[in-house]
Design a protein around this motif. Structure first.
Motif, PDB file in Angstrom:
ATOM      1  N   LEU A 172      95.669 -32.753 -33.370  1.00  0.00           N
ATOM      2  CA  LEU A 172      96.199 -32.472 -34.704  1.00  0.00           C
ATOM      3  C   LEU A 172      97.203 -31.327 -34.679  1.00  0.00           C
ATOM      4  CD1 LEU A 172      92.901 -32.860 -36.760  1.00  0.00           C
ATOM      5  CD2 LEU A 172      94.876 -34.403 -36.772  1.00  0.00           C
ATOM      6  N   GLU A 173      96.969 -30.345 -33.812  1.00  0.00           N
ATOM      7  CA  GLU A 173      97.919 -29.234 -33.689  1.00  0.00           C
ATOM      8  C   GLU A 173      99.262 -29.744 -33.189  1.00  0.00           C
ATOM      9  OE1 GLU A 173     100.341 -26.070 -32.868  1.00  0.00           O
ATOM     10  OE2 GLU A 173      98.722 -26.254 -34.326  1.00  0.00           O
ATOM     11  N   GLN A 174      99.236 -30.637 -32.204  1.00  0.00           N
ATOM     12  CA  GLN A 174     100.488 -31.188 -31.680  1.00  0.00           C
ATOM     13  C   GLN A 174     101.207 -32.028 -32.746  1.00  0.00           C
ATOM     14  OE1 GLN A 174      99.104 -33.227 -28.200  1.00  0.00           O
ATOM     15  NE2 GLN A 174      98.640 -31.313 -27.107  1.00  0.00           N
ATOM     16  N   GLU A 175     100.419 -32.722 -33.552  1.00  0.00           N
ATOM     17  CA  GLU A 175     101.024 -33.533 -34.608  1.00  0.00           C
ATOM     18  C   GLU A 175     101.690 -32.675 -35.682  1.00  0.00           C
ATOM     19  OE1 GLU A 175      97.939 -36.002 -36.158  1.00  0.00           O
ATOM     20  OE2 GLU A 175      97.887 -37.338 -34.406  1.00  0.00           O
ATOM     21  N   PRO A 194      95.172 -30.322 -44.078  1.00  0.00           N
ATOM     22  CA  PRO A 194      93.719 -30.377 -44.319  1.00  0.00           C
ATOM     23  C   PRO A 194      92.942 -30.951 -43.146  1.00  0.00           C
ATOM     24  CG  PRO A 194      94.918 -31.102 -46.267  1.00  0.00           C
ATOM     25  CD  PRO A 194      95.942 -30.937 -45.186  1.00  0.00           C
ATOM     26  N   LYS A 195      93.483 -31.964 -42.471  1.00  0.00           N
ATOM     27  CA  LYS A 195      92.793 -32.549 -41.324  1.00  0.00           C
ATOM     28  C   LYS A 195      92.610 -31.509 -40.221  1.00  0.00           C
ATOM     29  CE  LYS A 195      94.062 -37.442 -41.744  1.00  0.00           C
ATOM     30  NZ  LYS A 195      94.754 -38.569 -41.066  1.00  0.00           N
ATOM     31  N   ALA A 199      89.077 -30.095 -38.771  1.00  0.00           N
ATOM     32  CA  ALA A 199      88.759 -30.190 -37.340  1.00  0.00           C
ATOM     33  C   ALA A 199      88.470 -28.811 -36.758  1.00  0.00           C
ATOM     34  CB  ALA A 199      89.913 -30.860 -36.593  1.00  0.00           C
ATOM     35  N   SER A 200      89.222 -27.806 -37.187  1.00  0.00           N
ATOM     36  CA  SER A 200      88.998 -26.438 -36.716  1.00  0.00           C
ATOM     37  C   SER A 200      87.627 -25.937 -37.141  1.00  0.00           C
ATOM     38  CB  SER A 200      90.083 -25.501 -37.265  1.00  0.00           C
ATOM     39  OG  SER A 200      91.359 -25.894 -36.805  1.00  0.00           O
ATOM     40  N   ALA A 201      87.261 -26.217 -38.390  1.00  0.00           N
ATOM     41  CA  ALA A 201      85.945 -25.797 -38.883  1.00  0.00           C
ATOM     42  C   ALA A 201      84.833 -26.495 -38.112  1.00  0.00           C
ATOM     43  CB  ALA A 201      85.831 -26.101 -40.371  1.00  0.00           C
ATOM     44  N   ALA A 202      85.029 -27.763 -37.774  1.00  0.00           N
ATOM     45  CA  ALA A 202      84.022 -28.502 -37.013  1.00  0.00           C
ATOM     46  C   ALA A 202      83.849 -27.913 -35.618  1.00  0.00           C
ATOM     47  CB  ALA A 202      84.421 -29.974 -36.918  1.00  0.00           C
ATOM     48  N   PHE A 203      84.949 -27.475 -35.019  1.00  0.00           N
ATOM     49  CA  PHE A 203      84.834 -26.850 -33.697  1.00  0.00           C
ATOM     50  C   PHE A 203      84.124 -25.503 -33.789  1.00  0.00           C
ATOM     51  CE2 PHE A 203      86.418 -23.826 -30.555  1.00  0.00           C
ATOM     52  CZ  PHE A 203      85.963 -24.450 -29.393  1.00  0.00           C
TER      53      PHE A 203
END
Length: 226
Positions: A172-175, A194-195, A199-203
């Motif tokens: 997602l960061e690359q996107e 938001p995605k 994803a960051s919060a999940a990590f």
């Protein structure tokens, strides 16, 4: 008696009463008490405790310190002294870095760290990556030796869920990298998608498990550590 031993006034008077004023006998009782105390706290025999006390001039704190250094490795002492996995992992990583003289130019030379036995390398690399993520943010950390960290997540730490979560963040960061550059150039500000935030919060939820995995790796391979 106080001139010969580091005994408190009240305690000394109690012992003198028990020995009818016999200073030598009171002193012997005091040393027996210290011997039992040190043997219990250091988990050694009374003979070992007595010898250590004699060597330290019956200074109990110094005796306990010397016994701990003699009977436990540096890593074992860190595990005994600190209870929080974060504290232990950080301090053990520092000890490995110093013992093996791993080069550092602000950030640790992770390629040099990987020349160490795998458990040592894993603790150094992953703890350094976590420190980098703390300092620079997760969006930057996915560019910092990411593939190496993912291998350690998968293999030595057996945390495929952390690996998958971090890969998702990296994707997602690359996107969002190119849209971010365009928006920054146009408006001077940028809000993460938001995605990416999800994803960051999940990590981040998995971060304590990563630290716990490092802690357990140290425990299981303690003979390799300083």
């Amino acid at each position: 008696m106080r001139q010969r031993t580091a005994i408190g006034m009240r305690h000394g008077l109690v012992l003198l009463q028990q020995t009818n004023g016999d200073v030598a006998a009171a002193e012997a009782l005091f040393k027996q008490e210290l011997t039992r105390l040190v043997a219990q706290q250091a988990q050694v025999s009374e003979a070992v405790a007595r010898h250590a006390l004699e060597q330290a001039g019956y200074d109990v704190p110094r005796t306990l310190q010397q016994l701990e250094q003699a009977h436990y490795s540096l890593t074992q002492r860190l595990l005994r002294r600190y209870r929080m996995p974060d504290d232990v992992v950080r301090r053990v990583a520092d000890a490995v870095e110093q013992t093996h003289q791993v080069p550092r130019t602000y950030w640790l030379d992770l390629e040099a760290a990987q020349l160490l036995p795998p458990p040592l390398a894993c603790v150094l690399v992953v703890s350094e990556w976590l420190a980098y993520e703390d300092w620079e943010g997760l969006d930057a950390a996915v560019y910092f030796h990411l593939e190496t960290v993912l291998v350690y997540f998968d293999q030595l730490l057996a945390l495929p869920e952390a690996s998958q979560a971090l890969r998702r963040v990296a994707t997602l960061e690359q996107e969002q990298a190119e849209p971010r550059r365009r928006q920054l150039a146009r408006t001077g500000s940028y809000s993460p998608a938001p995605k990416f935030e999800a994803a960051s919060a999940a990590f981040e939820v998995l971060r304590p498990r990563i630290v716990q995995g490092l802690y357990e790796l140290i425990e299981h391979h303690i003979a390799l550590f300083p």
